[in-house]
Design a protein around this motif. Structure first.
Motif, PDB file in Angstrom:
ATOM      1  N   GLY A   1       0.820  -1.199   0.000  1.00 51.37           N
ATOM      2  CA  GLY A   1       0.000   0.000   0.000  1.00 51.37           C
ATOM      3  C   GLY A   1       0.851   1.245   0.000  1.00 51.37           C
ATOM      4  N   ALA A   2       0.310   2.324  -0.586  1.00 50.06           N
ATOM      5  CA  ALA A   2       1.022   3.601  -0.645  1.00 50.06           C
ATOM      6  C   ALA A   2      -0.007   4.701  -0.849  1.00 50.06           C
ATOM      7  CB  ALA A   2       2.041   3.606  -1.784  1.00 50.06           C
ATOM      8  N   THR A   3       0.420   5.948  -0.627  1.00 48.12           N
ATOM      9  CA  THR A   3      -0.517   7.065  -0.762  1.00 48.12           C
ATOM     10  C   THR A   3      -0.763   7.400  -2.230  1.00 48.12           C
ATOM     11  OG1 THR A   3       1.075   8.890  -0.824  1.00 48.12           O
ATOM     12  CG2 THR A   3       0.473   8.016   1.356  1.00 48.12           C
TER      13      THR A   3
ATOM     14  N   ARG B   1      -3.938   1.942  -3.035  1.00 47.04           N
ATOM     15  CA  ARG B   1      -3.765   3.345  -2.656  1.00 47.04           C
ATOM     16  C   ARG B   1      -4.605   3.647  -1.417  1.00 47.04           C
ATOM     17  NH1 ARG B   1       0.672   5.498  -5.324  1.00 47.04           N
ATOM     18  NH2 ARG B   1       0.882   4.288  -7.266  1.00 47.04           N
ATOM     19  N   VAL B   2      -4.005   4.384  -0.484  1.00 54.73           N
ATOM     20  CA  VAL B   2      -4.647   4.611   0.817  1.00 54.73           C
ATOM     21  C   VAL B   2      -4.859   6.106   1.073  1.00 54.73           C
ATOM     22  CG1 VAL B   2      -3.774   2.464   1.786  1.00 54.73           C
ATOM     23  CG2 VAL B   2      -2.392   4.540   2.001  1.00 54.73           C
ATOM     24  N   LYS B   3      -5.212   6.838  -0.002  1.00 51.61           N
ATOM     25  CA  LYS B   3      -5.457   8.284   0.060  1.00 51.61           C
ATOM     26  C   LYS B   3      -4.156   9.049   0.329  1.00 51.61           C
ATOM     27  CE  LYS B   3      -9.380   9.800   1.648  1.00 51.61           C
ATOM     28  NZ  LYS B   3     -10.542  10.080   2.521  1.00 51.61           N
ATOM     29  N   GLY B   4      -4.244  10.200   1.048  1.00 52.60           N
ATOM     30  CA  GLY B   4      -3.096  11.093   1.110  1.00 52.60           C
ATOM     31  C   GLY B   4      -2.228  10.931   2.335  1.00 52.60           C
TER      32      GLY B   4
ATOM     33  N   PRO C   1      -4.846   9.707   5.471  1.00 49.37           N
ATOM     34  CA  PRO C   1      -4.800   8.310   5.043  1.00 49.37           C
ATOM     35  C   PRO C   1      -6.088   7.573   5.386  1.00 49.37           C
ATOM     36  CG  PRO C   1      -3.519   8.593   7.029  1.00 49.37           C
ATOM     37  CD  PRO C   1      -3.893   9.977   6.571  1.00 49.37           C
ATOM     38  N   ASP C   2      -6.420   6.604   4.551  1.00 50.43           N
ATOM     39  CA  ASP C   2      -7.587   5.755   4.781  1.00 50.43           C
ATOM     40  C   ASP C   2      -7.182   4.673   5.781  1.00 50.43           C
ATOM     41  OD1 ASP C   2      -9.641   3.847   4.668  1.00 50.43           O
ATOM     42  OD2 ASP C   2     -10.070   4.305   2.562  1.00 50.43           O
ATOM     43  N   LEU C   3      -7.394   4.934   7.053  1.00 47.38           N
ATOM     44  CA  LEU C   3      -6.917   4.021   8.100  1.00 47.38           C
ATOM     45  C   LEU C   3      -7.575   2.648   8.026  1.00 47.38           C
ATOM     46  CD1 LEU C   3      -6.611   6.509  11.105  1.00 47.38           C
ATOM     47  CD2 LEU C   3      -4.941   5.937   9.342  1.00 47.38           C
ATOM     48  N   PRO C   4      -8.883   2.539   7.820  1.00 49.34           N
ATOM     49  CA  PRO C   4      -9.474   1.198   7.690  1.00 49.34           C
ATOM     50  C   PRO C   4      -8.873   0.388   6.532  1.00 49.34           C
ATOM     51  CG  PRO C   4     -11.188   2.800   8.128  1.00 49.34           C
ATOM     52  CD  PRO C   4      -9.925   3.585   7.860  1.00 49.34           C
TER      53      PRO C   4
END
Length: 238
Positions: free
Chosen positions: A26-28, A41-44, A48-51
């Motif tokens: 995973g990465a931003t 992708r885990v948002k910014g 970040p998209d913690l879940p």
């Protein structure tokens, strides 16, 4: 067994991918290098998209004291994840922290590019000493202040930041009251300064338009950064 890694820092994403591509899961959204990176992708960096990160089940989350919010990192730790936070304000710190991430945390051999970066910066092509203001944003105008990684790189190339002694690391300035300088250095990130957007505000100072990744990223880009930055600076002051 290789660790599963989520990176919340574009520089560290590139560093891990260049050293062992398969470790990242995973990465931003801001992790743009390498261009072919195919991970969740885990948002910014700041939201970040913690879940989603938790659902990936990483063995390690990579973060940075400046780029990521403590509250988000605390929440990840509370959920049982191992979070490594890097602290980078100078070139030597960058090289040390990269080894800590790649060798100590990821269990990799020291990558050749890290040694190449150290050699590239051992005797960089420096300008005759000059003073510069280095904006990173406009509306409002913000510049590099004290104890910044980018400021340290520029100092090694002969460019002294006129706000290096400011109380703030990224002070806001009024153009009509700006400190005296010989040069303005305009990177293309985080604000995308261009030949049509930025230099006119500092005329008649010469303007060096530089690659933001070369100036602010710590990773494989450090290998070519001295030559790239020096060329842009020389083109502005010749």
């Amino acid at each position: 067994m290789s660790p599963r890694i989520v990176s919340l820092v574009p520089s560290l994403t590139e560093a891990v991918a260049a050293s062992a591509h398969g470790l990242l899961v995973g990465a931003t959204d801001w992790c743009t290098h390498p261009a072919d990176l195919d991970v969740v992708r885990v948002k910014g960096t700041k939201n970040p998209d913690l879940p989603r990160i938790l659902a990936l089940g990483p063995d390690l989350v990579l973060a940075n004291e400046e780029e990521n919010r403590p509250a988000d990192l605390d929440e990840l730790r509370a959920a049982g994840l191992d979070v490594l936070v890097t602290h980078i304000r100078t070139l030597p710190q960058a090289l040390t922290e990269l080894e800590r991430v790649l060798v100590d945390a990821c269990g990799l051999r020291r990558p050749p590019w890290l040694d190449e970066a150290a050699r590239a910066w051992a005797d960089p092509p420096a300008l005759a000493p000059c003073r510069a203001v280095i904006p990173i944003w406009r509306r409002p105008w913000m510049v590099l202040g004290r104890e910044t990684f980018a400021g340290d790189l520029l100092a090694r190339l002969g460019v002294r930041n006129v706000y290096a002694e400011d109380a703030e690391r990224y002070p806001r300035i009024a153009l009509e009251e700006r400190a005296a300088a010989d040069l303005v250095v305009l990177p293309d990130e985080p604000y995308r300064f261009t030949a049509e957007d930025g230099p006119e505000a500092f005329a008649p100072l010469p303007a060096a338009l530089v690659d933001g990744r070369s100036l602010t990223w710590y990773g494989p880009s450090l290998v070519d950064a001295p030559a790239r930055l020096s060329a842009a600076l020389r083109a502005a002051v010749r």
